[in-house]
Write a protein that holds these residues in place. Structure first.
Motif, mmCIF file in Angstrom:
data_model
loop_
_atom_site.group_PDB
_atom_site.id
_atom_site.type_symbol
_atom_site.label_atom_id
_atom_site.label_comp_id
_atom_site.label_asym_id
_atom_site.label_seq_id
_atom_site.Cartn_x
_atom_site.Cartn_y
_atom_site.Cartn_z
ATOM 1 N N TRP A 93 0.921 -1.191 0.201
ATOM 2 C CA TRP A 93 -0.002 -0.048 0.020
ATOM 3 C C TRP A 93 0.933 1.163 0.094
ATOM 4 C CZ3 TRP A 93 -4.132 1.889 -1.510
ATOM 5 C CH2 TRP A 93 -4.286 3.281 -1.088
ATOM 6 N N TYR A 94 1.700 1.192 0.920
ATOM 7 C CA TYR A 94 2.547 2.450 0.988
ATOM 8 C C TYR A 94 3.426 2.484 -0.270
ATOM 9 C CZ TYR A 94 2.252 1.612 5.935
ATOM 10 O OH TYR A 94 1.744 1.626 7.113
ATOM 11 N N LEU A 95 4.001 1.597 -0.989
ATOM 12 C CA LEU A 95 4.393 1.611 -2.373
ATOM 13 C C LEU A 95 3.631 2.274 -3.340
ATOM 14 C CD1 LEU A 95 7.020 -1.515 -2.292
ATOM 15 C CD2 LEU A 95 7.577 0.940 -1.248
ATOM 16 N N ASN A 96 2.480 1.848 -3.309
ATOM 17 C CA ASN A 96 1.380 2.035 -4.182
ATOM 18 C C ASN A 96 1.566 3.659 -4.474
ATOM 19 O OD1 ASN A 96 -0.057 0.157 -5.576
ATOM 20 N ND2 ASN A 96 -1.015 -0.550 -3.662
ATOM 21 N N CYS A 97 1.554 4.391 -3.258
ATOM 22 C CA CYS A 97 1.558 5.624 -3.223
ATOM 23 C C CYS A 97 2.674 6.446 -3.640
ATOM 24 C CB CYS A 97 1.026 6.141 -1.607
ATOM 25 S SG CYS A 97 -0.565 5.378 -1.179
ATOM 26 N N PHE A 98 3.732 5.553 -4.122
ATOM 27 C CA PHE A 98 5.011 6.083 -4.413
ATOM 28 C C PHE A 98 5.140 5.776 -6.021
ATOM 29 C CE2 PHE A 98 5.485 6.567 -0.140
ATOM 30 C CZ PHE A 98 6.258 7.749 0.125
ATOM 31 N N THR A 99 4.079 4.947 -6.629
ATOM 32 C CA THR A 99 4.309 4.546 -8.036
ATOM 33 C C THR A 99 3.672 5.085 -8.921
ATOM 34 O OG1 THR A 99 4.394 2.349 -6.945
ATOM 35 C CG2 THR A 99 4.147 2.373 -9.321
ATOM 36 N N PRO A 100 4.072 5.845 -9.992
ATOM 37 C CA PRO A 100 3.360 6.528 -10.851
ATOM 38 C C PRO A 100 2.517 5.876 -11.791
ATOM 39 C CG PRO A 100 5.831 7.143 -10.928
ATOM 40 C CD PRO A 100 5.591 6.001 -10.183
ATOM 41 N N TYR A 101 1.142 6.354 -11.955
ATOM 42 C CA TYR A 101 0.555 5.569 -12.868
ATOM 43 C C TYR A 101 1.025 5.011 -14.221
ATOM 44 C CZ TYR A 101 -3.634 4.945 -15.917
ATOM 45 O OH TYR A 101 -4.373 4.381 -16.897
ATOM 46 N N PRO A 102 1.616 5.980 -14.801
ATOM 47 C CA PRO A 102 2.145 5.708 -16.146
ATOM 48 C C PRO A 102 3.212 4.509 -16.046
ATOM 49 C CG PRO A 102 2.406 7.961 -16.111
ATOM 50 C CD PRO A 102 2.121 7.493 -14.496
ATOM 51 N N MET A 103 4.028 4.206 -15.072
ATOM 52 C CA MET A 103 4.910 3.186 -14.890
ATOM 53 C C MET A 103 3.913 1.714 -14.964
ATOM 54 S SD MET A 103 8.066 3.402 -12.457
ATOM 55 C CE MET A 103 7.814 2.692 -11.007
ATOM 56 N N LEU A 104 3.009 1.826 -14.086
ATOM 57 C CA LEU A 104 2.124 0.465 -14.381
ATOM 58 C C LEU A 104 1.489 0.421 -15.592
ATOM 59 C CD1 LEU A 104 0.742 0.601 -10.640
ATOM 60 C CD2 LEU A 104 2.632 -0.694 -11.472
ATOM 61 N N ALA A 105 0.906 1.503 -16.184
ATOM 62 C CA ALA A 105 0.208 1.297 -17.253
ATOM 63 C C ALA A 105 0.921 0.897 -18.213
ATOM 64 C CB ALA A 105 -0.350 2.809 -17.598
ATOM 65 N N ASN A 106 2.439 0.814 -18.173
ATOM 66 C CA ASN A 106 3.423 0.504 -19.107
ATOM 67 C C ASN A 106 3.878 -0.945 -18.972
ATOM 68 O OD1 ASN A 106 4.396 1.670 -21.330
ATOM 69 N ND2 ASN A 106 5.462 3.463 -20.235
ATOM 70 N N SER A 107 3.491 -1.464 -17.883
ATOM 71 C CA SER A 107 4.074 -2.885 -17.487
ATOM 72 C C SER A 107 3.362 -4.009 -18.405
ATOM 73 C CB SER A 107 3.925 -3.268 -15.905
ATOM 74 O OG SER A 107 2.744 -3.923 -15.911
ATOM 75 N N HIS A 108 4.039 -4.978 -18.740
ATOM 76 C CA HIS A 108 3.655 -6.029 -19.489
ATOM 77 C C HIS A 108 2.447 -6.889 -18.741
ATOM 78 C CE1 HIS A 108 6.883 -5.534 -22.244
ATOM 79 N NE2 HIS A 108 7.971 -5.865 -21.430
ATOM 80 N N SER A 109 2.556 -6.934 -17.539
ATOM 81 C CA SER A 109 1.479 -7.904 -17.043
ATOM 82 C C SER A 109 0.210 -7.076 -17.241
ATOM 83 C CB SER A 109 1.935 -7.977 -15.515
ATOM 84 O OG SER A 109 2.274 -6.839 -14.792
ATOM 85 N N PHE A 110 0.140 -5.799 -17.244
ATOM 86 C CA PHE A 110 -1.335 -4.982 -17.502
ATOM 87 C C PHE A 110 -1.308 -5.031 -18.845
ATOM 88 C CE2 PHE A 110 -2.811 -0.902 -18.478
ATOM 89 C CZ PHE A 110 -4.032 -1.211 -18.474
ATOM 90 N N LYS A 111 -0.512 -4.398 -19.980
ATOM 91 C CA LYS A 111 -0.574 -4.393 -21.277
ATOM 92 C C LYS A 111 -0.973 -5.407 -22.012
ATOM 93 C CE LYS A 111 2.443 -0.990 -23.391
ATOM 94 N NZ LYS A 111 4.026 -0.879 -23.654
ATOM 95 N N ASP A 112 -0.355 -6.756 -21.407
ATOM 96 C CA ASP A 112 -0.938 -7.757 -22.296
ATOM 97 C C ASP A 112 -2.257 -8.015 -22.357
ATOM 98 O OD1 ASP A 112 1.768 -8.241 -22.859
ATOM 99 O OD2 ASP A 112 2.134 -10.104 -21.489
ATOM 100 N N LYS A 113 -2.967 -7.508 -21.200
ATOM 101 C CA LYS A 113 -4.349 -7.671 -21.042
ATOM 102 C C LYS A 113 -5.276 -6.561 -21.072
ATOM 103 C CE LYS A 113 -3.880 -12.034 -18.819
ATOM 104 N NZ LYS A 113 -3.144 -11.981 -17.366
ATOM 105 N N SER A 114 -4.462 -5.626 -21.697
ATOM 106 C CA SER A 114 -5.356 -4.171 -21.619
ATOM 107 C C SER A 114 -6.095 -4.207 -22.984
ATOM 108 C CB SER A 114 -4.468 -3.140 -21.522
ATOM 109 O OG SER A 114 -3.464 -3.138 -22.513
ATOM 110 N N ASP A 115 -6.156 -5.066 -23.774
ATOM 111 C CA ASP A 115 -7.202 -4.871 -24.932
ATOM 112 C C ASP A 115 -8.568 -5.162 -24.358
ATOM 113 O OD1 ASP A 115 -6.171 -7.657 -24.674
ATOM 114 O OD2 ASP A 115 -6.613 -8.210 -26.484
ATOM 115 N N LYS A 116 -8.662 -5.937 -23.300
ATOM 116 C CA LYS A 116 -9.885 -6.182 -22.743
ATOM 117 C C LYS A 116 -10.002 -5.666 -21.364
ATOM 118 C CE LYS A 116 -13.447 -9.635 -22.909
ATOM 119 N NZ LYS A 116 -13.848 -10.951 -22.579
ATOM 120 N N LEU A 117 -10.262 -4.373 -21.455
ATOM 121 C CA LEU A 117 -10.050 -3.809 -19.775
ATOM 122 C C LEU A 117 -11.125 -4.542 -18.849
ATOM 123 C CD1 LEU A 117 -9.122 -0.157 -20.507
ATOM 124 C CD2 LEU A 117 -7.709 -1.767 -19.272
#
Ligand code: ADP
Ligand code: TRP
Length: 322
Positions: A93-117
């Protein structure tokens, strides 16, 4: 003393790819007395994809049994379930608050599935943050992973560095340990072998089922009599990662000479798997029939892990003004 840490999700049964790509190399590292090893089952990460509780429980036992059967010494390494050291969730949780949104939006684990949000849950989106927490909670220096996890380690490093910049040297910035010699093991369909693709070879299955899985490996339709190209064949690739040099040369010749069918190659692969993992298969069955012994092995590690985790978390809380 370098601290080495890695985890495997319990979203399915552990497979040949996990074993050759992660478990066996990690066990090898743990045999060096200079290394302090933390190996865990990422059963919280598995919830991002697997919702069935009974399945998760069973896969968690099977993953633990695989580590134990393949020779992990829980006296010298710390072996635990991620979920049993819940400090990791608070840190995430603490780290979530230090993680910029674009960094996660760019990660493969998310991107691979992002065609079906509509299929993406917030846990999957923040998957790399929990993984960062797994690592920096224990001051790990080195994280042995497959090439597919490289980006997650870069995210971990960024998160730790960002936090340290604001609050002083709280976290160790870990390095990924990626062995280029370890190939990506192909699944029965030729794609990367993965729990999420339904293409695994589960070396711990009973013989008949294991043989059936191996017989399912996709091959081309070259007739038996004709010479075949071993280098484009999944059966040959899998055989090559397990066999010694002489056997590989001999199978290559059979492919190239013709009058050798894919069914015969698969049978040889099946026999080799049985031979190579004979002891591990016996031990795996023993552990799976004695699950309370698996629990004891894990509880031992969880006690030690929890001590280290709660002391680190106290420091983080203090730094953050809690
Ligand atoms: P899966 O893809 O089956 O869900 P995990 O993501 O839990 O596997 O991976 C656990 C570890 O096993 C990671 O270090 C990963 O790099 C390694 N691994 C997974 N699949 C393979 C493979 N096909 N070949 C080599 N290593 C693999
Ligand atoms: N994401 C990793 C994988 O799928 C599993 C994992 C979770 C992990 N937390 C970790 C690996 C921490 C190394 C360190 O393979």
């Amino acid at each position: 003393m370098p601290r080495i840490l890695t985890g495997i999700q319990s979203s399915g049964r552990p497979h040949l790819g996990n074993i050759l790509g992660a478990i066996l190399p990690a066990i090898e590292l743990s045999k060096d007395a200079k290394n302090e090893c933390f190996y865990f089952i990422a059963d919280l990460h598995s919830l991002t994809s697997l919702k069935n509780a009974e399945d998760r429980k069973e896969h968690t036992y099977a993953t633990a049994a695989a580590w134990l059967a393949l020779g992990l010494d829980t006296g010298s390494s710390i072996f635990y379930r991620q979920s049993m050291v819940s400090e990791v969730c608070e840190l995430a949780w603490y780290l979530n608050c230090f993680t910029p949104y674009p960094m996660l939006a760019n990660s493969h684990s998310f991107k691979d599935k992002s065609d079906k949000l509509s299929d993406v849950n917030a846990g999957l989106f923040t998957y790399p943050v929990l993984m960062a927490a797994d690592i920096i909670l224990y001051d790990a220096n080195l994280v042995p992973v497959g090439k597919d996890q490289k980006q997650h380690l870069e995210i971990t490093r960024d998160i730790a560095t960002n936090f340290n910049r604001e609050y002083g040297e709280v976290f160790i910035v870990p390095d990924a340990l990626i062995d280029d010699k370890v190939m990506t093991i192909p699944g029965v369909d030729g794609k990367k072998m993965s729990k999420s693709y339904g293409n695994i070879i589960d070396i711990f299955l009973p013989e008949k089922k294991l043989r059936k899985q191996i017989m399912k490996i996709v091959t081309d339709s070259t007739p038996v009599e004709e010479p075949k190209n071993p280098d484009s064949c999944i059966v040959f690739q899998l055989y090559s990662v397990l066999a010694n040099k002489d056997r590989i040369v001999s199978m290559r010749e059979k492919y190239e000479n013709g009058n050798y069918g894919y069914g015969q190659a698969k049978q040889e692969l099946f026999e080799l798997v049985l031979e190579k993992f004979e002891t591990a298969r016996e031990k795996f069955n023993f552990w799976m029939e004695n699950k309370s012994d698996i629990d004891s092995q894990l509880i031992k590690g969880e006690k030690k892990a929890k001590e280290i985790a709660s002391s680190k978390l106290s420091l983080v809380r203090k730094k953050l003004g809690y």
